[in-house]
Design a protein around this motif. Structure first.
Motif, PDB file in Angstrom:
ATOM      1  N   UNK A 178       3.415 -29.083 -45.719  1.00 22.30           N
ATOM      2  CA  UNK A 178       2.111 -28.927 -45.069  1.00 22.30           C
ATOM      3  C   UNK A 178       1.265 -30.182 -45.261  1.00 22.30           C
ATOM      4  N   UNK A 179       1.310 -30.755 -46.456  1.00 19.59           N
ATOM      5  CA  UNK A 179       0.567 -32.000 -46.688  1.00 19.59           C
ATOM      6  C   UNK A 179       1.087 -33.095 -45.761  1.00 19.59           C
ATOM      7  N   UNK A 180       2.411 -33.188 -45.632  1.00 18.02           N
ATOM      8  CA  UNK A 180       2.986 -34.171 -44.720  1.00 18.02           C
ATOM      9  C   UNK A 180       2.570 -33.931 -43.283  1.00 18.02           C
ATOM     10  N   UNK A 181       2.484 -32.671 -42.892  1.00 22.98           N
ATOM     11  CA  UNK A 181       2.078 -32.336 -41.517  1.00 22.98           C
ATOM     12  C   UNK A 181       0.625 -32.725 -41.258  1.00 22.98           C
ATOM     13  N   UNK A 182      -0.260 -32.451 -42.210  1.00 26.59           N
ATOM     14  CA  UNK A 182      -1.670 -32.828 -42.062  1.00 26.59           C
ATOM     15  C   UNK A 182      -1.801 -34.346 -41.944  1.00 26.59           C
ATOM     16  N   UNK A 183      -1.051 -35.080 -42.771  1.00 24.56           N
ATOM     17  CA  UNK A 183      -1.105 -36.538 -42.708  1.00 24.56           C
ATOM     18  C   UNK A 183      -0.517 -37.056 -41.398  1.00 24.56           C
ATOM     19  N   UNK A 184       0.521 -36.408 -40.896  1.00 22.78           N
ATOM     20  CA  UNK A 184       1.079 -36.793 -39.593  1.00 22.78           C
ATOM     21  C   UNK A 184       0.050 -36.612 -38.481  1.00 22.78           C
ATOM     22  N   UNK A 185      -0.725 -35.537 -38.555  1.00 21.34           N
ATOM     23  CA  UNK A 185      -1.776 -35.304 -37.556  1.00 21.34           C
ATOM     24  C   UNK A 185      -2.820 -36.400 -37.627  1.00 21.34           C
ATOM     25  N   UNK A 186      -3.226 -36.787 -38.831  1.00 19.96           N
ATOM     26  CA  UNK A 186      -4.227 -37.847 -38.975  1.00 19.96           C
ATOM     27  C   UNK A 186      -3.696 -39.179 -38.451  1.00 19.96           C
ATOM     28  N   UNK A 187      -2.438 -39.485 -38.750  1.00 15.89           N
ATOM     29  CA  UNK A 187      -1.835 -40.713 -38.225  1.00 15.89           C
ATOM     30  C   UNK A 187      -1.763 -40.650 -36.701  1.00 15.89           C
ATOM     31  N   UNK A 188      -1.451 -39.471 -36.169  1.00 14.45           N
ATOM     32  CA  UNK A 188      -1.386 -39.313 -34.718  1.00 14.45           C
ATOM     33  C   UNK A 188      -2.744 -39.562 -34.080  1.00 14.45           C
ATOM     34  N   UNK A 189      -3.800 -39.036 -34.678  1.00 17.21           N
ATOM     35  CA  UNK A 189      -5.150 -39.282 -34.170  1.00 17.21           C
ATOM     36  C   UNK A 189      -5.462 -40.779 -34.204  1.00 17.21           C
ATOM     37  N   UNK A 190      -5.060 -41.440 -35.282  1.00 15.77           N
ATOM     38  CA  UNK A 190      -5.259 -42.887 -35.375  1.00 15.77           C
ATOM     39  C   UNK A 190      -4.545 -43.604 -34.240  1.00 15.77           C
TER      40      UNK A 190
END
Length: 218
Positions: A178-190
């Motif tokens: 889940x932590x990896x998924x949240x970070x993937x979402x933030x990178x995607x927004x970037x």
């Protein structure tokens, strides 16, 4: 353009530091995995006394390494991709295609978040057969939407720490994903913000993303 760059700058600043920490922790997890495997091999094949905890501990650190390194690899282009069409299109059309694909990825990642939350919570019902912790942790930090940091706790704010040996809840393993998924979402927004800035003619105002010596997909 100023709005996009204003949103992008703090996000890049945070992600650069958070992902640098993730990479360090992932390398530490890999080192521990190697040590456990090197210990368990002679124990299994020479002494016929394989430690029962070795497989579960290795799996624990492998899942955490995956959750921590996935956003790092995604940000640096380390995922395998078929980009023949992207390279064949002229500049603006290529950027539009990449932006559309990035937005589609964002939708998929956002849709996966509630499932990740449910999976972590299901891990609270079961405990490891061989791994123990010297403490019991209760954690609940409500955040907007499905991003709440909740570990085997009810709704609302909660934090508890009690010393004493207890079997590790499987949620401590699953939460890495889940932590990896949240970070993937933030990178995607970037990435979305960077592509929008490029479309608006601000590519020369974008700071280059930090790179490491990790291999990337060609």
């Amino acid at each position: 353009m100023p709005v996009i760059l204003g949103l992008l700058a703090p996000l890049e600043w945070v992600l650069t530091r958070v992902l640098r920490l993730c990479r360090t922790l992932a390398l530490l997890a890999l080192g521990i995995m190697v040590c456990v495997v090197l210990y368990s091999i002679p124990m299994r094949y020479l002494l016929n006394d394989a430690p029962a905890w070795a497989n579960q501990l290795t799996l624990f650190f492998m899942i955490w390494m995956t959750g921590l390194m996935a956003p790092v690899a995604y940000r640096q282009g380390g995922f395998v991709a078929i980009d023949m069409l992207e390279r064949a299109l002229p500049g603006r059309l290529s950027t539009l295609l990449v932006l559309a694909l990035t937005l589609a990825s964002l939708v998929v990642l956002a849709a996966a978040l509630p499932h990740a939350t449910a999976h972590v919570q299901s891990g609270c019902l079961f405990r490891s057969a061989t791994l123990w912790l010297p403490f019991t942790l209760e954690l609940a930090i409500p955040l907007p939407g499905e991003a709440a940091l909740t570990l085997c706790s009810g709704d609302g704010w909660a934090f508890g720490f009690e010393a004493g040996w207890t079997k590790m809840p499987n949620a401590l393993t699953y939460i890495a994903l889940k932590i990896g998924l949240v970070l993937l979402i933030l990178v995607n927004v970037e990435m979305v913000l960077r592509h929008l800035a490029t479309l608006l003619g601000g590519a020369d105002r974008l700071a280059p993303l930090p790179v490491t010596d990790a291999p990337v997909a060609e």
